[in-house]
Scaffold this active site. Sequence first.
Site, PDB file in Angstrom:
ATOM      1  N   ASP A   1      -2.562 -45.450 -23.211  1.00 18.09           N
ATOM      2  CA  ASP A   1      -1.499 -45.726 -24.176  1.00 18.09           C
ATOM      3  C   ASP A   1      -0.681 -44.451 -24.396  1.00 18.09           C
ATOM      4  O   ASP A   1      -1.227 -43.362 -24.508  1.00 18.09           O
ATOM      5  CB  ASP A   1      -2.110 -46.211 -25.502  1.00 18.09           C
ATOM      6  CG  ASP A   1      -1.073 -46.863 -26.391  1.00 18.09           C
ATOM      7  OD1 ASP A   1      -1.141 -48.086 -26.583  1.00 18.09           O
ATOM      8  OD2 ASP A   1      -0.178 -46.140 -26.901  1.00 18.09           O
ATOM      9  N   ILE A   2       0.616 -44.620 -24.478  1.00 18.35           N
ATOM     10  CA  ILE A   2       1.511 -43.461 -24.610  1.00 18.35           C
ATOM     11  C   ILE A   2       1.387 -42.815 -25.991  1.00 18.35           C
ATOM     12  O   ILE A   2       1.654 -41.624 -26.148  1.00 18.35           O
ATOM     13  CB  ILE A   2       2.973 -43.904 -24.318  1.00 18.35           C
ATOM     14  CG1 ILE A   2       3.824 -42.743 -23.863  1.00 18.35           C
ATOM     15  CG2 ILE A   2       3.606 -44.599 -25.513  1.00 18.35           C
ATOM     16  CD1 ILE A   2       5.170 -43.155 -23.293  1.00 18.35           C
TER      17      ILE A   2
ATOM     18  N   HIS B   1      -1.758 -57.374 -23.533  1.00 20.15           N
ATOM     19  CA  HIS B   1      -2.502 -56.134 -23.276  1.00 20.15           C
ATOM     20  C   HIS B   1      -3.732 -56.071 -24.165  1.00 20.15           C
ATOM     21  O   HIS B   1      -3.681 -56.412 -25.339  1.00 20.15           O
ATOM     22  CB  HIS B   1      -1.618 -54.902 -23.473  1.00 20.15           C
ATOM     23  CG  HIS B   1      -0.801 -54.913 -24.728  1.00 20.15           C
ATOM     24  ND1 HIS B   1       0.320 -55.701 -24.874  1.00 20.15           N
ATOM     25  CD2 HIS B   1      -0.945 -54.252 -25.885  1.00 20.15           C
ATOM     26  CE1 HIS B   1       0.831 -55.517 -26.072  1.00 20.15           C
ATOM     27  NE2 HIS B   1       0.072 -54.646 -26.718  1.00 20.15           N
TER      28      HIS B   1
ATOM     29  N   ASN C   1      -3.363 -57.768 -29.969  1.00 20.14           N
ATOM     30  CA  ASN C   1      -2.402 -58.187 -30.983  1.00 20.14           C
ATOM     31  C   ASN C   1      -1.539 -59.296 -30.384  1.00 20.14           C
ATOM     32  O   ASN C   1      -0.997 -59.135 -29.289  1.00 20.14           O
ATOM     33  CB  ASN C   1      -1.525 -57.009 -31.412  1.00 20.14           C
ATOM     34  CG  ASN C   1      -2.335 -55.921 -32.097  1.00 20.14           C
ATOM     35  OD1 ASN C   1      -3.240 -56.217 -32.867  1.00 20.14           O
ATOM     36  ND2 ASN C   1      -2.018 -54.670 -31.817  1.00 20.14           N
TER      37      ASN C   1
HETATM   38  P1  5GP Z   1       0.989 -53.633 -29.457  1.00 20.64           P
HETATM   39  O1  5GP Z   1       1.447 -53.155 -30.807  1.00 20.64           O
HETATM   40  O2  5GP Z   1       2.043 -54.467 -28.766  1.00 20.64           O
HETATM   41  O3  5GP Z   1      -0.358 -54.294 -29.495  1.00 20.64           O
HETATM   42  O4  5GP Z   1       0.762 -52.326 -28.597  1.00 20.64           O
HETATM   43  C1  5GP Z   1       1.694 -51.847 -27.692  1.00 20.64           C
HETATM   44  C2  5GP Z   1       1.181 -50.503 -27.237  1.00 20.64           C
HETATM   45  O5  5GP Z   1       1.914 -50.107 -26.101  1.00 20.64           O
HETATM   46  C3  5GP Z   1       1.349 -49.400 -28.287  1.00 20.64           C
HETATM   47  O6  5GP Z   1       0.063 -48.854 -28.599  1.00 20.64           O
HETATM   48  C4  5GP Z   1       2.269 -48.401 -27.613  1.00 20.64           C
HETATM   49  O7  5GP Z   1       1.935 -47.072 -27.909  1.00 20.64           O
HETATM   50  C5  5GP Z   1       2.093 -48.714 -26.145  1.00 20.64           C
HETATM   51  N1  5GP Z   1       3.268 -48.428 -25.333  1.00 20.64           N
HETATM   52  C6  5GP Z   1       4.565 -48.768 -25.606  1.00 20.64           C
HETATM   53  N2  5GP Z   1       5.384 -48.342 -24.623  1.00 20.64           N
HETATM   54  C7  5GP Z   1       4.591 -47.723 -23.708  1.00 20.64           C
HETATM   55  C8  5GP Z   1       4.883 -47.074 -22.466  1.00 20.64           C
HETATM   56  O8  5GP Z   1       6.014 -46.968 -22.005  1.00 20.64           O
HETATM   57  N3  5GP Z   1       3.813 -46.568 -21.785  1.00 20.64           N
HETATM   58  C9  5GP Z   1       2.537 -46.653 -22.265  1.00 20.64           C
HETATM   59  N4  5GP Z   1       1.574 -46.112 -21.515  1.00 20.64           N
HETATM   60  N5  5GP Z   1       2.244 -47.265 -23.430  1.00 20.64           N
HETATM   61  C10 5GP Z   1       3.257 -47.789 -24.150  1.00 20.64           C
END
Ligand code: 5GP
Length: 122
Positions: A29-30, A99, A86
């Site tokens: 995760d970034i 994811h 989520n």
């Molecule tokens: P969500 O809130 O949708 O469950 O989580 C999305 C996750 O994707 C977040 O933890 C966010 O930090 C991660 N994320 C968003 N954009 C990128 C990206 O470009 N690269 C990576 N590696 N993670 C990302």
Amino acid sequence: MSCVFCRIIAGRSGSEVLYQDEKITAFRDIRPQAPIHILIVPNEHVSTARELLDKDSSVLITMFSEAHALAEAAGIAGKGYRLVINTGPDAGQMVDHLHLHLLGGKPIQPDGMALRWKDRMT
Ligand code: 5GP
Ligand code: ZN
């Protein structure tokens, strides 16, 4: 290709891929929320687990199985880790590509299941 995770799967983002096979891809995760924070995604773009169940439910099993293997490889399988999906806006899904979050590497608070809701629950 507008989806950020589809770009990572295709190797077009510069992100380091930790694991990839014909069904799934895993990468860090970034914005990590824990010392180990890895995302495991299906290679096919689907928004939710429900959608994936309808298409090929075996991919979900592969995602969970690989999450455990990655936890083992990171040395956190014994101490414990959390898996999170989520789904939809109320749950804070930011990326519209299913994811599985693998989080671990330090102990959570004893009230670790407590969630911070936007408003009071009742
Ligand atoms: P969500 O809130 O949708 O469950 O989580 C999305 C996750 O994707 C977040 O933890 C966010 O930090 C991660 N994320 C968003 N954009 C990128 C990206 O470009 N690269 C990576 N590696 N993670 C990302
Ligand atoms: Zn996608």
